[in-house]
Enzyme design. Structure first.
Site, PDB file in Angstrom:
ATOM      1  N   GLY A  64       0.857  -1.236   0.088  1.00  0.00           N
ATOM      2  CA  GLY A  64      -0.049  -0.025   0.083  1.00  0.00           C
ATOM      3  C   GLY A  64       0.942   1.319  -0.130  1.00  0.00           C
ATOM      4  O   GLY A  64       2.097   1.341   0.016  1.00  0.00           O
ATOM      5  N   LEU A  81       1.418   3.733   2.348  1.00  0.00           N
ATOM      6  CA  LEU A  81       2.109   3.640   3.429  1.00  0.00           C
ATOM      7  C   LEU A  81       3.206   2.570   3.651  1.00  0.00           C
ATOM      8  O   LEU A  81       4.280   2.354   4.010  1.00  0.00           O
ATOM      9  CB  LEU A  81       1.563   3.990   4.778  1.00  0.00           C
ATOM     10  CG  LEU A  81       2.159   4.058   6.009  1.00  0.00           C
ATOM     11  CD1 LEU A  81       3.167   5.388   5.926  1.00  0.00           C
ATOM     12  CD2 LEU A  81       1.357   4.226   7.163  1.00  0.00           C
ATOM     13  N   ASP A 115      -3.949 -12.443   4.800  1.00  0.00           N
ATOM     14  CA  ASP A 115      -5.187 -11.575   4.975  1.00  0.00           C
ATOM     15  C   ASP A 115      -5.214 -11.649   6.178  1.00  0.00           C
ATOM     16  O   ASP A 115      -5.707 -12.403   7.113  1.00  0.00           O
ATOM     17  CB  ASP A 115      -6.370 -12.471   4.238  1.00  0.00           C
ATOM     18  CG  ASP A 115      -7.659 -12.157   4.526  1.00  0.00           C
ATOM     19  OD1 ASP A 115      -7.738 -10.854   4.968  1.00  0.00           O
ATOM     20  OD2 ASP A 115      -8.617 -12.422   3.975  1.00  0.00           O
ATOM     21  N   ALA A 133      -5.117  -2.114   6.089  1.00  0.00           N
ATOM     22  CA  ALA A 133      -6.434  -1.493   6.339  1.00  0.00           C
ATOM     23  C   ALA A 133      -7.370  -1.185   5.233  1.00  0.00           C
ATOM     24  O   ALA A 133      -6.837  -1.335   3.979  1.00  0.00           O
ATOM     25  CB  ALA A 133      -6.299  -0.209   7.132  1.00  0.00           C
ATOM     26  N   THR A 137      -9.351   1.499   3.703  1.00  0.00           N
ATOM     27  CA  THR A 137      -9.274   2.761   3.763  1.00  0.00           C
ATOM     28  C   THR A 137     -10.286   3.705   2.754  1.00  0.00           C
ATOM     29  O   THR A 137     -10.238   4.762   2.476  1.00  0.00           O
ATOM     30  CB  THR A 137      -7.709   3.397   3.534  1.00  0.00           C
ATOM     31  OG1 THR A 137      -7.435   3.173   2.054  1.00  0.00           O
ATOM     32  CG2 THR A 137      -6.850   3.005   4.576  1.00  0.00           C
ATOM     33  N   THR A 170      -5.804   6.865  12.021  1.00  0.00           N
ATOM     34  CA  THR A 170      -6.190   8.216  11.521  1.00  0.00           C
ATOM     35  C   THR A 170      -6.859   9.312  12.006  1.00  0.00           C
ATOM     36  O   THR A 170      -7.317   9.230  13.159  1.00  0.00           O
ATOM     37  CB  THR A 170      -7.293   7.625  10.298  1.00  0.00           C
ATOM     38  OG1 THR A 170      -7.752   8.440   9.702  1.00  0.00           O
ATOM     39  CG2 THR A 170      -8.546   6.697  11.147  1.00  0.00           C
ATOM     40  N   ASP A 171      -6.873  10.429  11.632  1.00  0.00           N
ATOM     41  CA  ASP A 171      -7.612  11.648  11.875  1.00  0.00           C
ATOM     42  C   ASP A 171      -9.237  11.450  12.054  1.00  0.00           C
ATOM     43  O   ASP A 171      -9.676  12.098  12.737  1.00  0.00           O
ATOM     44  CB  ASP A 171      -7.262  12.856  11.160  1.00  0.00           C
ATOM     45  CG  ASP A 171      -7.460  12.693   9.649  1.00  0.00           C
ATOM     46  OD1 ASP A 171      -6.880  11.475   9.059  1.00  0.00           O
ATOM     47  OD2 ASP A 171      -8.370  13.143   9.013  1.00  0.00           O
ATOM     48  N   TYR A 229     -15.647   4.323   8.827  1.00  0.00           N
ATOM     49  CA  TYR A 229     -14.366   4.078   8.544  1.00  0.00           C
ATOM     50  C   TYR A 229     -13.663   4.388  10.063  1.00  0.00           C
ATOM     51  O   TYR A 229     -12.665   3.704  10.563  1.00  0.00           O
ATOM     52  CB  TYR A 229     -13.786   4.768   7.604  1.00  0.00           C
ATOM     53  CG  TYR A 229     -12.355   5.206   7.388  1.00  0.00           C
ATOM     54  CD1 TYR A 229     -11.506   3.957   7.196  1.00  0.00           C
ATOM     55  CD2 TYR A 229     -11.535   6.097   7.719  1.00  0.00           C
ATOM     56  CE1 TYR A 229     -10.085   3.997   7.221  1.00  0.00           C
ATOM     57  CE2 TYR A 229     -10.128   6.253   7.780  1.00  0.00           C
ATOM     58  CZ  TYR A 229      -9.493   5.252   7.454  1.00  0.00           C
ATOM     59  OH  TYR A 229      -8.264   5.109   7.209  1.00  0.00           O
ATOM     60  N   LYS A 241     -11.604   2.351  12.521  1.00  0.00           N
ATOM     61  CA  LYS A 241     -10.198   2.372  12.905  1.00  0.00           C
ATOM     62  C   LYS A 241      -9.976   2.587  14.517  1.00  0.00           C
ATOM     63  O   LYS A 241      -9.072   2.333  15.117  1.00  0.00           O
ATOM     64  CB  LYS A 241      -9.579   3.629  12.343  1.00  0.00           C
ATOM     65  CG  LYS A 241      -9.505   3.504  10.570  1.00  0.00           C
ATOM     66  CD  LYS A 241      -8.563   2.077  10.371  1.00  0.00           C
ATOM     67  CE  LYS A 241      -7.100   2.662  10.576  1.00  0.00           C
ATOM     68  NZ  LYS A 241      -6.361   1.790  10.380  1.00  0.00           N
TER      69      LYS A 241
END
Length: 293
Positions: A8, A10, A42, A66, A68, A107-108, A131, A135
């Site tokens: 991904g 990141l 997975d 994740a 996303t 995440t924010d 989402y 998270k």
């Protein structure tokens, strides 16, 4: 270090940063897409995670895998919670079995975006989207005494789809570009974030950390900066309100996504550069002509 989500945006940078720092790396992904040296894993499969971690016996797991797709999560909350919440619990359980520590990428979106000032690591999460809730479930699966949660925001990099690539693609077409000016955050470049995350994991840091590049802007301001760096006319970028987007976005976005990197400062660790520094590097790389043959 074992890295999940290693192909991904990141995750690929985490693999590179960990190797550059001298760590032995086991790279895994749900779909390696033919990437050399990346094993299939997975993370929603508890038994597969347990087997992979037991085989690798890592000291640290960098859990970047994740789902996303923020808007898609709204229409499939069960999948979102399996991929982001339950999967993190599987990773943590496997880590405990071999004595490993987990650094979980969050995440924010765990915040509702209504705070008038930047969010601190200790502020109470209140996600508004599926989402964000999924998270946050991942955050609650880690052990703050043994593991680290690293929240990032507005991530862009050389791999995968992101806002920088979208802006550059739109810039090559005639007409105005419209971006919202009522959402603010810290743009974060994937390679910068990856180096800091690897450092935190290598130093066995625990607890919650905000890792972003510095410089709070709206998406409108960010798009203008990308245009300027690419040599385009930044005045082509016009502001628009989130409420006026057509079609409207299914998932609510935090109006304020600015994450204060207070934990880094308290630990004596310099925060990442202003986003304009690595953004210039990324835009130059994306605009460079590719060699043939």
């Amino acid at each position: 270090m074992l890295v999940t989500g290693a192909v991904g945006q990141l995750g690929s940078e985490l693999v590179a940063a960990a190797r550059a720092a001298g760590h032995d790396v086991v790279a895994t992904a749900r779909d390696p897409r033919g990437a050399p040296g990346v094993a299939t894993l997975d993370v929603t499969d508890r038994d597969a995670v347990a087997r992979a971690v037991d085989l690798a016996r890592p000291a640290a797991i960098l859990h970047a895998a994740a789902w996303t797709a923020v808007d898609d999560c709204e229409s499939d909350p069960d999948r979102a919670h399996r991929a982001n919440g339950e999967a993190t619990a599987h990773v943590v359980a496997a880590a405990r079995a071999v004595g490993a520590r987990v650094t979980y990428v969050s995440t924010d979106y765990v915040f509702d975006g209504t705070k008038p000032t930047p969010y601190l690591e200790g502020d109470a999460p209140a996600p508004r989207s599926v989402y964000g809730r999924s998270k946050l479930a991942g955050e609650r699966a880690v052990d703050p005494a043994l593991d680290a949660t690293v929240r990032i925001s507005w991530v862009c990099g050389a791999t995968g789809a992101n806002m920088v690539k979208t802006i550059l693609r739109l810039a090559d077409r005639p007409g105005p570009l419209r971006f919202v000016d009522d959402q603010r955050g810290h743009p974060t470049l994937a390679d910068d974030a990856a180096r800091m995350i690897v450092r935190l994991a290598g130093e066995r840091r625990v607890g919650v950390w905000h890792v972003t590049n510095q410089g709070a802007v709206s998406w409108w301001e960010f798009a203008r900066e990308v245009m300027r760096l690419a040599g385009h006319d930044a005045s082509r970028v016009e502001p628009i309100a989130t409420a006026d987007l057509v079609p409207p976005r299914p998932a609510p976005r935090p109006a304020n996504s600015v994450l204060d990197n207070a934990a880094l400062r308290a630990a004596g660790i310099a925060p990442l550069d202003d986003f304009r520094v690595p953004l210039a590097r990324l835009v130059a790389a994306l605009r460079a002509p590719r060699s043939v043959g």
